[in-house]
Enzyme design. Structure first.
Site, PDB file in Angstrom:
ATOM      1  CG  ASN A 142     -13.903  -2.026  -7.282  1.00 19.43           C
ATOM      2  OD1 ASN A 142     -13.105  -2.909  -7.582  1.00 19.43           O
ATOM      3  ND2 ASN A 142     -14.166  -1.706  -6.031  1.00 19.43           N
ATOM      4  CD  GLU A 240      -9.212  -8.997   1.576  1.00 22.24           C
ATOM      5  OE1 GLU A 240     -10.407  -8.783   1.887  1.00 22.24           O
ATOM      6  OE2 GLU A 240      -8.372  -9.411   2.399  1.00 22.24           O
ATOM      7  CB  CYS A 274     -14.845  -3.965  -1.911  1.00 19.84           C
ATOM      8  SG  CYS A 274     -13.429  -3.123  -1.190  1.00 19.84           S
ATOM      9  CD  GLU A 454      -5.333  -7.000  -0.347  1.00 24.42           C
ATOM     10  OE1 GLU A 454      -4.503  -7.104  -1.262  1.00 24.42           O
ATOM     11  OE2 GLU A 454      -6.505  -6.638  -0.525  1.00 24.42           O
TER      12      GLU A 454
END
Length: 478
Positions: A142, A240, A274, A454
């Site tokens: 994505n 993640e 996300c 992150e």
């Protein structure tokens, strides 16, 4: 001997999701043996890179950032072709990827250790940070440039060697990244792209004894599999994973701001972020107006190929993803949800060979429905009506996921209380759930992530180890 260039098993066709009859590119499908070769080169190069001055490492990252910007048009075109993003979305991704390399290049002149007091006479104690060695990065389709940049920039800045496994559907922009780093002067072996099918190379990628850490972004199912795969080994893991992000629109919200902002967070990138808003929690007092506004926004979107400048929502990444999203919608309808708009695949006017799903708003959604709980990853908003602030917070928290959450309110008290009570790693007030900048720590709670964040300075913690050194400088030491 079979020629790899003509053997379908040794190559991967990259398809245009706006018209799957079009092969955008054909890339090699690497074998396990070839991935072992990447480890050989990375293990050989890593020690020297770790000893290289942080200032020199930062200069290379800064040059890579400049090259990404210089080549933005070419990279943007390939990103649109292989993933389906609009030109605006793809161009923004290239710019942000460059920002990651600039940001971590700047850390070259920051402290990377400290002196600590020691109770022992004549003793000087320091704490140093060191690279881990060889790290594997497994990234999704994505955001096929942003996510590799988000991971590789801090990994390289910290002195590690990187093996990147991009998604099979979207390998092209990862190769652009590798070329930019090489042209910027990154020594050979320090950044390699393992282009291939996960079913054929994942065992080698994850089982090599030289692997020091793996950072993964993708589904919760795959993330848990990776966690189990490396359990019991001295391999650091960052995951993640999935999300079912919710935004609450309270009775006192500024609807002129809330409706278009939430709608953009639902339908941007065809819902394939996300951090996209997937659940909309709305107070009953304003529910009718909010639903009507979401429906109107969906109807205003121009669905089409990402290469068309007039397109405001492109296709999904693949026919498989299109099928999965439509299955979620059909299940919701069977369970009693109402399709207020969309809910189908356009099949006329040149859309029949594309992976399109019309922007969709589902109402009459109950908490027991699968559409309320399962990640959809498409342009679908599930709307749930509640009464009051406490019910809104409970509805937002009614999920195993905890990546991003938002609230729209004009009450400062509700804004702060929402931020304190919601179980999500990213909380937005009067803002969309996507859109977190490179220096902001990023990561989710629950089934959305792992303890390591992150982005920002926090990202460097994952890619470094800490060494404490005590040196007695007196008492006869020479």
């Amino acid at each position: 001997m079979t020629d790899p260039a003509t053997d379908p098993g040794r190559t991967i066709d990259v398809l245009d999701p706006s018209d799957t009859r079009r092969v955008v590119a054909r890339v090699p499908a690497m074998t396990g043996g070839e991935v072992l070769g990447l480890y050989d080169a990375a293990a050989q190069a890593a020690p020297g890179w770790g000893r290289t001055s942080p200032i020199e490492r930062g200069a290379i990252l800064a040059r890579a950032a400049a090259l990404l910007r210089e080549r933005s048009a070419e990279i943007t075109a390939d990103l649109v072709s292989e993933m389906g993003k609009t030109l605006a979305e793809a161009g923004g991704e290239v710019a942000k990827a460059a920002d990651f390399f600039d940001y971590y290049a700047g850390f070259a002149r920051q402290p990377y250790g400290q002196l600590l007091a020691d109770a022992r006479p004549g003793t000087e104690t320091s704490v140093r940070t060191e690279p881990l060695g060889v790290v594997a990065l497994i990234t999704p389709w994505n955001d096929p440039l942003i996510t590799p940049a988000r991971k590789s920039a801090p990994a390289l800045a910290a002195g590690n060697a990187v093996i990147l496994k991009p998604a099979t559907d979207t390998p092209l922009v990862a190769l652009h990244l590798a070329r930019a780093l090489a042209d910027a002067g990154l020594p050979a072996g320090l950044f390699a792209v393992a282009v291939g099918r996960a079913s054929q190379i994942s065992d080698v990628l994850l089982d090599d004894e030289r692997l020091a850490a793996v950072s993964f972004t993708g589904s919760t199912e795959v993330g848990r599999t990776i966690q189990r795969r490396v359990a019991g080994r001295n391999v650091r893991v960052q995951t993640e994973m999935g999300g079912k992000n919710a935004t609450a629109i309270l009775a006192d919200a500024d609807l002129a701001l809330a409706i278009p902002t939430v709608a953009a967070a639902v339908f941007g990138q065809a819902g394939q972020r996300c951090t996209a808003t997937s659940r909309v929690v709305v107070d009953r007092a304003v529910a009718d107006e909010v639903i009507a506004g979401l429906v109107a926004y969906a109807g205003s979107l121009r669905v089409g190929p990402g290469s068309d400048p007039a397109t405001t929502m492109g296709p999904l990444v693949s026919a498989q993803q299109q099928k999965e999203v439509l299955t979620h919608v059909e299940r919701a309808k069977a369970e009693g949800a109402t399709v207020a708009v969309g809910g189908y695949a356009p099949t006329e006017g040149g859309f029949e060979h594309g992976c399109y799903v019309a922007p969709t708003v589902l109402t009459d959604v109950r908490p027991d429905m699968a559409i309320w709980r399962d990640e959809v990853f498409g342009p679908v908003a599930a709307v749930r009506v509640v009464d009051g602030f406490d019910e809104a917070v409970a509805a937002v928290n009614d999920s195993v996921y905890g990546l991003a959450a938002g609230v729209f309110t004009t009450s400062l008290e509700h804004a702060h209380e929402f931020a304190a009570r919601v179980n999500a790693g990213q909380v937005a007030v009067n803002l969309p759930t996507p859109g977190w900048d490179v220096h902001l720590p990023f990561g989710g709670f629950g089934d959305s992530g792992s303890p390591f964040k992150e982005q920002g300075a926090e990202a460097l913690r994952f890619y470094t180890r800490v060494k404490t050194v005590a040196i007695r400088v007196g008492g006869g030491a020479r």
